[in-house]
Each structure stands twice: as structure tokens, then as C-alpha cells.
Design a protein around this motif. Sequence first.
Motif, short mmCIF file in Angstrom:
data_model
loop_
_atom_site.label_atom_id
_atom_site.label_comp_id
_atom_site.label_asym_id
_atom_site.label_seq_id
_atom_site.Cartn_x
_atom_site.Cartn_y
_atom_site.Cartn_z
N ALA A 32 2.76 -9.15 -5.93
CA ALA A 32 1.52 -8.54 -5.46
C ALA A 32 1.22 -7.29 -6.28
N PRO A 34 -1.33 -3.73 -6.36
CA PRO A 34 -2.17 -2.90 -5.51
C PRO A 34 -3.63 -2.99 -5.92
N ASP A 227 -2.61 -8.59 -2.94
CA ASP A 227 -1.85 -7.59 -2.19
C ASP A 227 -2.03 -7.76 -0.69
#
Length: 359
Positions: A32, A34, A227
Motif C-alpha cells: 500500500a 499513502p 491504501d
Amino acid sequence: MPEQAVLLRSAVVRSRWAPAGALGLALAVVPALPAAASAEETAAPSVRCQVTDPRLTELSGLVDVGDRMLAIPDGGDQVTVAALDGACRVTDVTAVPLDPYDPEDLGVGADGTVWLADTGDNNATRATVALIALRPGGTTSLYRLTYPDGPHDAEALLVAPDGTPYVVTKEVLGASHVYRPAAPLLDGGTVALADVGTVTFTLTGTPGGPVGRAGQLLVTGGAVARDGSRIALRTYTDAYVWPLAGSDVPAALAGDPVRVALPPSPQGEAVSFTADGTALLVAGEGLPGDVTLVPIPAATAAPEPSAAADPSLSALLEDDGSGPSPVTAGIVAAAVATVLVWIAGRIRRRGAASPPPAA
């Protein structure tokens, strides 16, 4: 208006069952990333690249996984996943060794599993729909599902961060149902779906799509940010983005979305967040086909509730004396366009099915 309802469900069922061999798409676990903060001013959409490969003439699902994009075509006698580079060139193809019916969307789970939604059902006749999971280790699973209230056509898949798949239906009157498995998925078996919410779309005035105003109400794709912070649904003309807390997709969809008007396209069906979460990527059927980068504005109000939010068909079709309502016009346009698409599809598929001339 029962005749209109019948017309709106009419479409060719693309189903020629055939096994397919895997071609080795690397399904690495995608970490993931951000999401970046929104800019003060939203930039205009721009074309990232253009799809020209004939294997993606009916591109229906798209996911940006960072080093590549994954895409699937709609329909056909096998389900395939294509890997695309930054220039939209096909670099690898996996033919899934399972019989498809009408694959419509795809998503990638946090563990790198690629999920395919074999949920298309234009004629609303399927006893079951299916999810296909392609796992990083190379295994493939088939999960069959049944709706609690009869068949639906669905083109949108949302894979929550905890791995729960959600199917969002395509409804001509704008009230799309959200379903998730009511029990753990069973490889090779069938489990029931549970209706866990409704998302109501209203007319926006955004042009585009193959069915006139009705295209503003029809959900054609879904996406989850890498994310896990946001989810998106698209129609033929607009995209809607909601913040997501944890994996509670129904709660997120009950909130107010950010609406993004999409550039006009003949038949836009695919949506993905970019790998960094700052924008959306949208694409659709037809060649050459643009993969368009659409920035997400910080705040754009969804359209105010209108008559389209009323589930009563008679209320939707009321005439105030000034002529047909926008919803009536949209429904009629959708009916006519759907019949034309159905006829064209039958002609195309009859031609494809015709045996080659004798040598």
C-alpha cells in the motif's frame, strides 16, 4: 411501463464456454502507498496513454498496481487478464483456466490476489454469478454466488482492505444495490449474497455513454484505493469517491461522495485509483481507447436529490405538463439504445460464430 422494463433488460448473453490456459501473469503482492493531499486547484483530465491492442476492444475493468496496469475485456469465450505498461502496451496476458460467462470488473486485494467479477447478466437470467480469485502463488479459485432477490446485472466490484468482495448492481433507475457474501466463500461451491445497502444516483447532466441520459444512473465499475482510504464507483458519465474507514464499505457508501464529471466517452466502464491515490484512471470499450487520468477534487457536491431518488416508477414518469421529465427521457433513450446494442451484438457474434469457408 412493463414493456420498457423488458427492453432495458434485453441484451445479448455472451457465453461460449471454453477452458483457457494460463500464460503466466506475475501476481506479486502490491504494498500500500499513502495517498497524497489534494491540491488547492484541480487539474484538468489528461490522457495517460491509448489502448490499441485488439484483445482489449471491450475493456471493462482496470487496476493500476504501480509498475503496470491490469485490465480485462468484457465477455468472450474465456476470461483473460492483460498487463499493460505505461504506454498501454500489452506486456503479458493470463488466460484463466475457468469457464467465464460475462466478466465485468476486477480488483486487487491487499495480499496481491486479483479478483475478477464474472457478474454480467444483461438479460437477468443467471442462477448464479461468480468471483474468480487469481492468487500470487499461481492458484485459481472459483466462487459461485446467488442473489437473495433474483438475478441482477452487475459491473462493479469493490474489494475491501480486509478482502471482503462487494458487488454493486447496475440499475437503470439509479438505485444500485450493494451485496457481499453472507458466508465464507467456498471454492467450487455456491454461497448466498446479502443485500447490505443501496446507493442512489441522480441525473447530473454530464454527457457521454451509449444510452443517453440513463447512462448517468448506470454503475459500470468500482475501485478501492491501494491504501484503503477511499472507494469509487463510476457510471458512464461520472465518478463518485467516498472516504473509507477500515473495511466498512456499506457505511462509506451511505455517506456523501465527491462527484467527478468524466470526459465524454463512447462506453466508459473501467475505473481505478492511481497507484499513489491522487487521481482516478478511467477507460472503456472501443479502439483506440484512451486511459484518462482524472484528478480528484477536494470537494465537489453530489447532485441534489431529485425525482430519480424516488423508487416508484409511476412517480418517475409523471409529466408536469411541460413535456417528458428528464428521467422519462433517460429511460426511453436507454431502452432504444439497449435494443440497438443488443442487435449489433447479435450480428457481431453471429459473424464470429460462423464457420470458415471450406478450403
